[in-house]
Design a protein around this motif. Structure first.
Motif, PDB file in Angstrom:
ATOM      1  N   PHE A 103      45.191  11.587   1.838  1.00 49.54           N
ATOM      2  CA  PHE A 103      46.622  11.736   2.076  1.00 49.54           C
ATOM      3  C   PHE A 103      47.380  13.038   2.076  1.00 49.54           C
ATOM      4  N   LEU A 133      52.957   5.965   0.727  1.00 55.21           N
ATOM      5  CA  LEU A 133      51.403   6.349   0.767  1.00 55.21           C
ATOM      6  C   LEU A 133      51.138   5.771  -0.591  1.00 55.21           C
ATOM      7  N   ILE A 144      48.401   7.888   8.876  1.00 57.62           N
ATOM      8  CA  ILE A 144      49.517   8.739   8.133  1.00 57.62           C
ATOM      9  C   ILE A 144      50.251   9.524   9.063  1.00 57.62           C
ATOM     10  N   GLN A 172      58.165   7.185   4.229  1.00 59.67           N
ATOM     11  CA  GLN A 172      56.949   6.874   4.387  1.00 59.67           C
ATOM     12  C   GLN A 172      56.267   6.847   3.062  1.00 59.67           C
ATOM     13  N   MET A 196      58.380  11.543   2.281  1.00 60.54           N
ATOM     14  CA  MET A 196      57.143  10.969   2.105  1.00 60.54           C
ATOM     15  C   MET A 196      56.871  10.894   0.674  1.00 60.54           C
ATOM     16  N   ASP A 252      53.010   3.465   6.701  1.00 62.04           N
ATOM     17  CA  ASP A 252      53.007   3.414   5.291  1.00 62.04           C
ATOM     18  C   ASP A 252      51.293   2.917   5.041  1.00 62.04           C
TER      19      ASP A 252
END
Length: 423
Positions: A55, A184, A35, A182, A152, A40
């Motif tokens: 995260f 996650l 991260i 990004q 994000m 990703d």
């Protein structure tokens, strides 16, 4: 491996230690560097393995390194499926961010309560928003926030967010976000169908799966007790009386069952309380807080409590009703045996639900012995196995989509009626 070896700032290393992480868990050690590199990530690990910190820590570091903006714009969005999980994740992030030299504003938003205080909290903007999908869209519709600056996106309990219950809302939200961001995605489970949808959201992701890694499996003892459906409440009372459990989380299939079973236990001297979606949010928050403090002995819950809720040192989970899907079984029993603790998961199985539990065993690679408790031996005759296709195995006679929907509706109605008679 210490946290500082992962590239985290000292302020975040300190916060992790204060949150009880002496060293990174497997999912944290794998996800944090990826991260921080801007990749990703699709991360899968058992419940209680520290996915939230996995995260949150790198997300906070990346945002804190960017220049401050005035007014604040939402740069990170964390979506979760339940109100309780939104509150839990938001508070965890605030705790982890407390020592950062650059203050980050973290807003929490969920339904079931007035939208006005949440709109007020967003005045002046926010750096991070943790929200359930429906309430997030309400805030967007009220012009309380804009999502054009999100860099994000986190989907926590991603498999639940991608299923049919949230698919439309998630699609609307994704359409409001910048294409360059990004992504996650974290969950304890990624069933194949959900995995395909998830992968369509990701770009060249780091795929992290620490399921089954040696030494990381939670110490959960799983037991299966055979009992007639109409004697489950009596058996539950017997187990509560015979065992020295300080807190027990019991899962049922419906709100009606949660109310009924809790009332029966309470009338018999057990401090039990129902927990389901029709209970006001403030009351639900209070129930969880009191349960964590052992002020309730038993919480009778629908699957609302199966996702992401962290109750430290919860000794026992009981499946009074079996979950609808094998995936939900993992999420339910994962409420115990968290963060290295041991736990016990008990499932009640009747003649009518034995075939369904065998399916759960097959999907989860389990084969659990059946137990009988003296005085509660089942008397119901086993239900014959029915061909899963619904066609008796006749080639070329596959049911249509409408046939499947009719069958599913009939089965759900029958299960609901049976539950009301037996509760």
């Amino acid at each position: 491996m210490p946290f500082d070896s992962l590239g985290l700032a000292p302020a975040l290393v300190q916060a992790a230690a204060e949150s009880g992480y002496a060293a990174p868990t497997a999912i944290q050690a794998a996800a944090i560097p990826a991260i921080l590199q801007g990749r990703d990530v699709r991360g899968s690990a058992q419940t209680g393995s520290g996915k939230t910190a996995a995260f949150s820590l790198p997300l906070l570091q990346r945002l804190a390194a960017e220049p401050a903006q005035a007014p604040r714009r939402v740069r990170a969005l964390v979506l979760v499926p339940t109100r309780e999980l939104a509150a839990q994740v938001g508070e965890t992030m605030r705790s982890l961010a407390q020592h950062l030299p650059e203050r980050l504003k973290i807003a929490i938003a969920f339904g079931g309560v007035s939208i006005n205080p949440q709109m007020m909290s967003l005045r002046g903007g926010a750096d991070i928003v943790v929200a359930t999908p429906g309430r997030l869209l309400d805030l967007v519709d009220h012009n309380a926030l804009k999502l054009g600056a999100v860099s994000m996106l986190v989907l926590d309990e991603a498999d639940r967010l991608f299923d049919l219950g949230f698919a439309e809302e998630l699609g609307r939200i994704l359409a409001l976000l910048p294409a360059q961001r990004q992504n996650l995605l974290f969950s304890a489970t990624f069933p194949p169908a959900i995995q395909a949808l998830a992968d369509g959201t990701l770009r060249d992701p780091a795929v992290i799966d620490v399921q089954g890694e040696p030494g990381t499996e939670p110490a959960i003892v799983q037991r299966v007790i055979e009992v007639d459906a109409n004697r489950r409440t009596q058996l539950l009372r017997h187990l509560l009386k015979e065992n020295d459990w300080d807190r027990v989380l019991v899962f049922v299939a419906t709100q009606h069952a949660a109310q009924t079973v809790a009332e029966k236990l309470y009338k018999n001297g057990v401090y039990a309380v129902p927990f389901h979606g029709d209970i006001a949010q403030g009351t639900r928050t209070g129930i969880l807080a009191q349960f964590k403090e052992s002020r309730w002995d038993v919480v009778i819950a629908t699957d609302l409590a199966a996702r992401g809720i962290d109750i430290a040192q919860l000794p026992v989970v009981i499946n009074y009703d079996l979950p609808r899907s094998p995936t939900d079984y993992i999420h339910r029993i994962g409420r115990t045996g968290r963060a290295g603790e041991s736990g016990l998961a008990i499932s009640f199985v009747s003649a009518a639900t034995e075939a369904h539990f065998r399916l759960i065993e097959k999907r989860q690679g389990l084969h659990l012995p059946r137990e009988r408790i003296e005085g509660f031996e089942p008397t119901e005759a086993p239900v014959p196995m029915v061909d899963a296709s619904g066609t008796g195995g006749i080639k070329g006679k596959r049911p249509s989509k409408k046939d499947k929907l009719r069958a599913a509706g009939a089965l759900a109605a029958a299960q609901h009626d049976a539950g009301e008679k037996n509760d």
